[in-house]
Design a protein around this motif. Sequence first.
Motif, PDB file in Angstrom:
ATOM      1  N   VAL A 183       9.643   1.691  -9.385  1.00  0.00           N
ATOM      2  CA  VAL A 183       9.551   2.302  -8.063  1.00  0.00           C
ATOM      3  C   VAL A 183       8.419   3.320  -8.040  1.00  0.00           C
ATOM      4  N   ARG A 184       8.332   4.133  -9.071  1.00  0.00           N
ATOM      5  CA  ARG A 184       7.254   5.124  -9.161  1.00  0.00           C
ATOM      6  C   ARG A 184       5.881   4.434  -9.153  1.00  0.00           C
ATOM      7  N   ALA A 185       5.747   3.358  -9.917  1.00  0.00           N
ATOM      8  CA  ALA A 185       4.464   2.663  -9.994  1.00  0.00           C
ATOM      9  C   ALA A 185       4.069   2.073  -8.641  1.00  0.00           C
ATOM     10  N   LEU A 186       5.045   1.527  -7.926  1.00  0.00           N
ATOM     11  CA  LEU A 186       4.751   0.929  -6.625  1.00  0.00           C
ATOM     12  C   LEU A 186       4.347   1.983  -5.596  1.00  0.00           C
ATOM     13  N   THR A 187       5.055   3.118  -5.579  1.00  0.00           N
ATOM     14  CA  THR A 187       4.694   4.162  -4.621  1.00  0.00           C
ATOM     15  C   THR A 187       3.327   4.755  -4.954  1.00  0.00           C
ATOM     16  N   ASP A 188       3.042   4.904  -6.235  1.00  0.00           N
ATOM     17  CA  ASP A 188       1.725   5.418  -6.633  1.00  0.00           C
ATOM     18  C   ASP A 188       0.614   4.464  -6.194  1.00  0.00           C
ATOM     19  N   GLU A 189       0.835   3.158  -6.399  1.00  0.00           N
ATOM     20  CA  GLU A 189      -0.169   2.169  -5.999  1.00  0.00           C
ATOM     21  C   GLU A 189      -0.366   2.159  -4.485  1.00  0.00           C
ATOM     22  N   ALA A 190       0.760   2.270  -3.757  1.00  0.00           N
ATOM     23  CA  ALA A 190       0.673   2.250  -2.292  1.00  0.00           C
ATOM     24  C   ALA A 190      -0.091   3.460  -1.768  1.00  0.00           C
ATOM     25  N   LEU A 191       0.213   4.654  -2.308  1.00  0.00           N
ATOM     26  CA  LEU A 191      -0.439   5.870  -1.818  1.00  0.00           C
ATOM     27  C   LEU A 191      -1.886   5.967  -2.290  1.00  0.00           C
ATOM     28  N   GLN A 192      -2.199   5.321  -3.380  1.00  0.00           N
ATOM     29  CA  GLN A 192      -3.598   5.290  -3.818  1.00  0.00           C
ATOM     30  C   GLN A 192      -4.435   4.465  -2.846  1.00  0.00           C
ATOM     31  N   ALA A 193      -3.841   3.357  -2.358  1.00  0.00           N
ATOM     32  CA  ALA A 193      -4.546   2.515  -1.389  1.00  0.00           C
ATOM     33  C   ALA A 193      -4.537   3.133   0.007  1.00  0.00           C
ATOM     34  N   ASP A 194      -3.427   3.810   0.353  1.00  0.00           N
ATOM     35  CA  ASP A 194      -3.304   4.440   1.670  1.00  0.00           C
ATOM     36  C   ASP A 194      -2.499   5.723   1.519  1.00  0.00           C
ATOM     37  N   PRO A 195      -3.152   6.894   1.510  1.00  0.00           N
ATOM     38  CA  PRO A 195      -2.432   8.166   1.320  1.00  0.00           C
ATOM     39  C   PRO A 195      -1.413   8.450   2.415  1.00  0.00           C
ATOM     40  N   ASN A 196      -1.472   7.734   3.526  1.00  0.00           N
ATOM     41  CA  ASN A 196      -0.534   7.952   4.630  1.00  0.00           C
ATOM     42  C   ASN A 196       0.509   6.841   4.744  1.00  0.00           C
ATOM     43  N   GLU A 197       0.764   6.138   3.657  1.00  0.00           N
ATOM     44  CA  GLU A 197       1.760   5.059   3.695  1.00  0.00           C
ATOM     45  C   GLU A 197       3.150   5.684   3.865  1.00  0.00           C
ATOM     46  N   VAL A 198       3.772   5.440   5.017  1.00  0.00           N
ATOM     47  CA  VAL A 198       4.940   6.227   5.431  1.00  0.00           C
ATOM     48  C   VAL A 198       6.181   5.951   4.576  1.00  0.00           C
ATOM     49  N   THR A 199       6.428   4.712   4.214  1.00  0.00           N
ATOM     50  CA  THR A 199       7.634   4.401   3.442  1.00  0.00           C
ATOM     51  C   THR A 199       7.598   5.077   2.074  1.00  0.00           C
ATOM     52  N   SER A 200       6.449   5.076   1.431  1.00  0.00           N
ATOM     53  CA  SER A 200       6.324   5.712   0.115  1.00  0.00           C
ATOM     54  C   SER A 200       6.501   7.227   0.221  1.00  0.00           C
ATOM     55  N   LEU A 201       5.948   7.848   1.253  1.00  0.00           N
ATOM     56  CA  LEU A 201       6.109   9.292   1.433  1.00  0.00           C
ATOM     57  C   LEU A 201       7.576   9.660   1.627  1.00  0.00           C
ATOM     58  N   GLY A 202       8.268   8.888   2.439  1.00  0.00           N
ATOM     59  CA  GLY A 202       9.692   9.167   2.645  1.00  0.00           C
ATOM     60  C   GLY A 202      10.502   8.994   1.377  1.00  0.00           C
ATOM     61  N   LEU A 203      10.170   7.963   0.604  1.00  0.00           N
ATOM     62  CA  LEU A 203      10.901   7.693  -0.631  1.00  0.00           C
ATOM     63  C   LEU A 203      10.646   8.783  -1.667  1.00  0.00           C
ATOM     64  N   LEU A 204       9.425   9.250  -1.779  1.00  0.00           N
ATOM     65  CA  LEU A 204       9.125  10.329  -2.716  1.00  0.00           C
ATOM     66  C   LEU A 204       9.823  11.621  -2.313  1.00  0.00           C
ATOM     67  N   GLY A 205       9.946  11.844  -1.023  1.00  0.00           N
ATOM     68  CA  GLY A 205      10.703  13.007  -0.566  1.00  0.00           C
ATOM     69  C   GLY A 205      12.169  12.936  -0.965  1.00  0.00           C
ATOM     70  N   ILE A 206      12.745  11.752  -0.859  1.00  0.00           N
ATOM     71  CA  ILE A 206      14.150  11.566  -1.277  1.00  0.00           C
ATOM     72  C   ILE A 206      14.299  11.820  -2.769  1.00  0.00           C
ATOM     73  N   ALA A 207      13.380  11.256  -3.568  1.00  0.00           N
ATOM     74  CA  ALA A 207      13.449  11.436  -5.021  1.00  0.00           C
ATOM     75  C   ALA A 207      13.310  12.910  -5.396  1.00  0.00           C
ATOM     76  N   ALA A 208      12.409  13.623  -4.723  1.00  0.00           N
ATOM     77  CA  ALA A 208      12.227  15.047  -5.018  1.00  0.00           C
ATOM     78  C   ALA A 208      13.482  15.837  -4.644  1.00  0.00           C
TER      79      ALA A 208
END
Length: 393
Positions: free
Chosen positions: A207-232
């Motif tokens: 999950v971490r690797a996928l969110t990192d890859e998504a945000l590297q390609a698009d820093p505003n990818e909304v699903t990854s930002l929400g998921l990282l907020g939940i994890a934090a």
Amino acid sequence: MIDFWMAVGLLLLVAASFLLIPVLRHRPSAEAPPRTALNVALYEERLSEMQTQREAGTLSEAQLDTARAEAARELLADTEAVQPGRVSRQLGRRVPLLAALLVPLLALGLYLHYGASARVELAREFAAPPASLEEMTRRLERTVEAQPDSAEGVYFLGRAYMAEQRPADAARQFERAAQLSGRPPELLGQWAQALYFAENKTFTAQVRALTDEALQADPNEVTSLGLLGIAAFEGRRYQEAVDYWTRLQGLLPEGDPSRAALQGGIAKARENLGAQPAATGPRLKVRVELAAAVRDQVRGDDSVFVFVQALGGPPAPLAVRRLSVADLPVQVELSDADAMMPQLKLSNFAQVQLSARVSRAGQPTRGEWLGRSQPLAVDTTALQTLTIDRPDQ
């Protein structure tokens, strides 16, 4: 589908008619005797004339024999010339009849093999709205079966599985859609989200690797930002949760219902942040990471305990922070606020040692992998790096 096959049958019938009508219209000619019979009659008449001439003395016996042989050759030549015409007329009737039978069968076989009857049926089904979510899911499953290389169909099937609370099935479809469409960041985020819920809300290494890859390609990818907020938030890193969710909230349009839910999460994280005891006394900052040789030996949901022990003091930890392998690498701060017992605080000791332990069983006192720092003064302010690199003995 009945009307479809009726239309197909009608078209095949029209095609066959173009072959059969010329044959059905053919009528045998009304000429009197066949040509062969006429040739024979003429031959016999000629022989009779030659015999009459012989009796009258006009022809000699030798001339009569020669004339008979010539007449016989002419009769044979005329008879042979008739046969090919008869055969061609017979073939001329058989070929169209055979073609009229084989052409529809061949066309039907080719359509069943290369045609799109399944897609025609699906198009008819989608013309009417589905009666339930389950029916929509079944339609999408048949669509993916008929069009396995359609990234769009696979993606919508994954969305349907998420709506049915089937995150593991959804994760497989999102992975497949990502591979078909070149791994776009929005698909990687939804794939990571499905895996997070499929793993019982565990922020695994994948999950971490996928969110990192998504945000590297698009820093505003909304699903990854929400998921990282939940994890934090789940990891008690409330300021990180506020940062991720505030950033996400700014990307959503006004009136989006998700904005209210995000605002509630931000308020809760700030409330928890304010409720945390203010850190007084020593504050040790440490970055925890895995050695390269250890990464393939652990799982994302394995527990990681970061703790401080006093040198020459009790073995019990003075401060502890619990994380998971999926959180690494991570930077944490340990202070008296993380003390396990009020009488055992960092501020009570001068020399300490930092440790980090990976424990699959979730036990802070024993595990599989360990990392330790050199002894250091409790009032050290420089960032310390702690690498988990050895088996836990």
